[in-house]
Design an enzyme around this catalytic site. Structure first.
Site, PDB file in Angstrom:
ATOM      1  N   CYS A 274       0.879  -1.184  -0.078  1.00  0.00           N
ATOM      2  CA  CYS A 274      -0.065   0.084   0.159  1.00  0.00           C
ATOM      3  C   CYS A 274       1.055   1.416   0.091  1.00  0.00           C
ATOM      4  O   CYS A 274       0.682   1.903  -1.486  1.00  0.00           O
ATOM      5  CB  CYS A 274      -0.837  -0.160   1.323  1.00  0.00           C
ATOM      6  SG  CYS A 274      -1.713  -1.508   1.272  1.00  0.00           S
TER       7      CYS A 274
HETATM    8  C1  UGA Z   1      -1.277   0.507   5.209  1.00  0.00           C
HETATM    9  C2  UGA Z   1      -2.537   1.067   6.096  1.00  0.00           C
HETATM   10  O1  UGA Z   1      -1.922   1.687   7.372  1.00  0.00           O
HETATM   11  C3  UGA Z   1      -3.506   1.083   5.992  1.00  0.00           C
HETATM   12  O2  UGA Z   1      -5.168   1.925   6.626  1.00  0.00           O
HETATM   13  C4  UGA Z   1      -4.161   0.671   4.823  1.00  0.00           C
HETATM   14  O3  UGA Z   1      -5.641   0.823   4.802  1.00  0.00           O
HETATM   15  C5  UGA Z   1      -2.934   0.331   3.888  1.00  0.00           C
HETATM   16  O4  UGA Z   1      -2.390   0.798   4.075  1.00  0.00           O
HETATM   17  C6  UGA Z   1      -3.621   0.380   3.106  1.00  0.00           C
HETATM   18  O5  UGA Z   1      -3.889   1.083   1.696  1.00  0.00           O
HETATM   19  O6  UGA Z   1      -4.976  -0.768   2.352  1.00  0.00           O
HETATM   20  P1  UGA Z   1      -0.798  -1.681   5.441  1.00  0.00           P
HETATM   21  O7  UGA Z   1       0.036  -1.654   4.212  1.00  0.00           O
HETATM   22  O8  UGA Z   1      -0.984  -2.986   6.135  1.00  0.00           O
HETATM   23  O9  UGA Z   1      -1.784  -0.785   6.328  1.00  0.00           O
HETATM   24  O10 UGA Z   1      -0.030  -1.656   6.412  1.00  0.00           O
HETATM   25  P2  UGA Z   1       1.369  -0.743   8.039  1.00  0.00           P
HETATM   26  O11 UGA Z   1       0.476  -1.564   9.533  1.00  0.00           O
HETATM   27  O12 UGA Z   1       0.488   0.340   7.880  1.00  0.00           O
HETATM   28  O13 UGA Z   1       2.558  -0.635   7.905  1.00  0.00           O
HETATM   29  C7  UGA Z   1       3.035  -0.615   6.740  1.00  0.00           C
HETATM   30  C8  UGA Z   1       4.507  -0.022   6.708  1.00  0.00           C
HETATM   31  O14 UGA Z   1       4.946   1.030   7.988  1.00  0.00           O
HETATM   32  C9  UGA Z   1       5.099  -1.283   6.946  1.00  0.00           C
HETATM   33  O15 UGA Z   1       6.581  -1.751   6.154  1.00  0.00           O
HETATM   34  C10 UGA Z   1       5.492  -1.115   8.810  1.00  0.00           C
HETATM   35  O16 UGA Z   1       6.941  -2.269   9.505  1.00  0.00           O
HETATM   36  C11 UGA Z   1       5.634   0.165   8.901  1.00  0.00           C
HETATM   37  N1  UGA Z   1       5.756   1.162   9.977  1.00  0.00           N
HETATM   38  C12 UGA Z   1       5.161   1.012  10.189  1.00  0.00           C
HETATM   39  C13 UGA Z   1       7.044   1.289  10.865  1.00  0.00           C
HETATM   40  O17 UGA Z   1       8.271   1.233  10.055  1.00  0.00           O
HETATM   41  N2  UGA Z   1       7.186   2.309  11.395  1.00  0.00           N
HETATM   42  C14 UGA Z   1       5.997   2.453  12.412  1.00  0.00           C
HETATM   43  O18 UGA Z   1       5.714   3.103  13.044  1.00  0.00           O
HETATM   44  C15 UGA Z   1       4.615   2.480  11.717  1.00  0.00           C
END
Ligand code: UGA
Length: 445
Positions: A274
């Protein structure tokens, strides 16, 4: 018109999770996909990806008959009153999104609506750039059905905000529902649909234009990606200063309610299906409008470079990487999923292999996907202990809970040279420093 009869087009992670959750609340749901293999799999109670809690719910809704899957779009549309479009919008080589699947479903809907006398509500849930719902979906359906949007059929854009690994929870505990509406009748119907689904727990509902709803989805993901790139940049700065720790910086600023503590975990960068796709799509969309998105470009640039911090740290610890044995703990783009799309592990492993290192990898659930990506270039371990055995350095790439329990003694016991690069800040530096060679993202020593 019975708004409890629903069809969901596209049984990927968004569509399937949504369809099953609706069915579990008593809605009568038909899932539609063009992939027969997938339909058979799901009809036999198997989820084609790793999503906690979803298998149990699938068993339940197949048993009570609230959910069935088909590739027959005709019956799905005639037997439902509301169709959700949840198909993928993959990136094209120039970073813009490919709308062919959205167009295909719009074609199916338009073809059937020509022969359907009853009003039908179409809801776009796929992530699409502003203007797509009005200018592509509406036009295709109107053209093929010969019917009028806002009169014979309704149209909404209703973005999803599910996170992989907690998608079921996110559906039932949504922060808000965004309803972009072509006309007020469409919006009223979708609002009552969600009031029905959530009952007394209905989250705040924001009703707006189709274009605002489309842009809110991109803005949301881009904002979260920006928060992470921001804290990662701060982490990189911390590493040049003594006595600093980005975790404390994040805590300090997160206590300001205007900043908020979530998505301030510094690490090796964001990945997944995403954020990378959506940030890039928003950049391309803005550029096509002749606007140069300075901030979004910077958000992406910080992230493009961040994984290589781990490789640089390994070089500082070990000198040349040729023939050094390096353990990678964690491959999925984040914990709780087997998804490796745009995982930072891919960049790190490939760079290490290029530098001549012997790489051993382990992930609790993503090993099958890893084999497809790395082939014979790496060694696959069955456990974290097996992974670190005899290694010169270990890099924590994904913060799985099971890695958090690894004590410094374990690294000392099993590694040839106990050096740990904590790429996700899962260990307490005070317990590791002095016992193993310990370096970490955002830790200025
Ligand atoms: C993300 C959004 O959080 C959702 O709200 C959205 O619906 C989704 O994309 C989408 O567009 O379908 P997702 O891709 O499942 O969800 O993952 P996240 O939990 O948001 O994490 C994304 C990335 O950011 C991961 O690689 C995670 O490791 C990283 N991350 C997250 C960090 O490096 N630091 C943080 O504090 C949080």
């Amino acid at each position: 018109m019975n708004m409890r009869n629903v069809s969901v087009f596209g049984l990927g992670y968004v569509g399937l999770t949504f369809a099953i959750c609706l069915a579990s609340k008593g809605f009568n749901v038909i899932g539609v996909d063009v992939d027969k293999f997938k339909i058979d799999l799901i009809s036999n109670g198997k989820i084609p990806f790793h999503e906690p809690g979803l298998n149990e719910l699938l068993d339940e809704v197949l048993r009570n008959g609230n959910f069935r899957c088909t590739d027959n779009y005709w019956t799905a549309i005639t037997e439902s009153s509301i169709s959700f479009i949840c198909v993928g919008t993959p990136s094209k080589p120039d970073g813009s999104i490919d709308l062919k699947y959205v167009k295909n479903v719009s074609t199916d809907v338009g073809t059937v609506l020509k022969y359907k006398d009853m009003y039908h509500l179409i809801v776009v849930r796929s992530t699409v750039t502003p203007g797509t719902t009005r200018n592509l979906v509406r036009k295709v359906v109107e053209h093929l059905s010969g019917k009028k949007c806002g009169f014979h059929f309704g149209l909404c854009m209703n973005p999803e905000f599910l996170r992989e690994g907690s998608a079921v929870h996110d559906i039932f505990h949504s922060d808000r529902v965004i309803i972009g509406e072509f006309d007020s009748k469409s919006g009223d119907l979708l609002e009552s649909f969600y009031s029905n689904f959530y009952g007394s727990h209905t989250p705040p509902i924001l009703r707006t234009s189709l274009e605002n709803a489309e842009l809110i989805k991109y803005a949301n993901n881009a904002f979260l990606a920006m928060k992470i790139s921001f804290i990662n940049e701060l982490a990189n700065i911390c590493e040049y200063i003594g006595n600093t720790d980005v975790k404390v910086i994040a805590k300090g600023i997160g206590l300001d309610h205007r900043v908020n503590p979530s998505f301030l975990n510094a690490g090796l960068g964001w990945g997944g299906s995403c954020f990378p796709k959506d940030v890039q799509a928003l950049i391309s969309f803005a550029k096509n409008l002749n606007y140069d998105p300075i901030l979004l470009n910077a958000v992406k640039k910080v992230n493009d470079l961040q994984p290589y911090r781990a490789v640089d740290m390994a070089k500082k610890l070990l000198g040349k990487l040729k023939n050094k044995k390096i353990a990678i703990l964690g491959l999925a783009f984040k914990p709780g999923t087997d998804d490796m799309r745009n995982a930072v592990s891919i960049k790190i492993v490939n760079r290490l292999v290029e530098e001549g290192a012997r790489v051993v990898v382990y992930d609790p659930v993503a090993m099958d996907n890893a084999r497809k990506i790395f082939g014979n270039n790496v060694v696959y371990a069955d456990s974290s202990i097996q992974c670190i055995k005899g290694c010169d350095c270990c890099i924590i790439v994904t913060e799985w809970d099971e890695f958090r329990y690894l004590k410094p003694e374990v690294f000392v016991k099993y590694m040839r040279f106990p050096a740990v690069i904590d790429g996700r800040r899962i260990f307490d530096p005070s317990k590791f420093l002095g016992r193993v060679k310990y370096v970490a993202i955002g830790l200025g020593l």
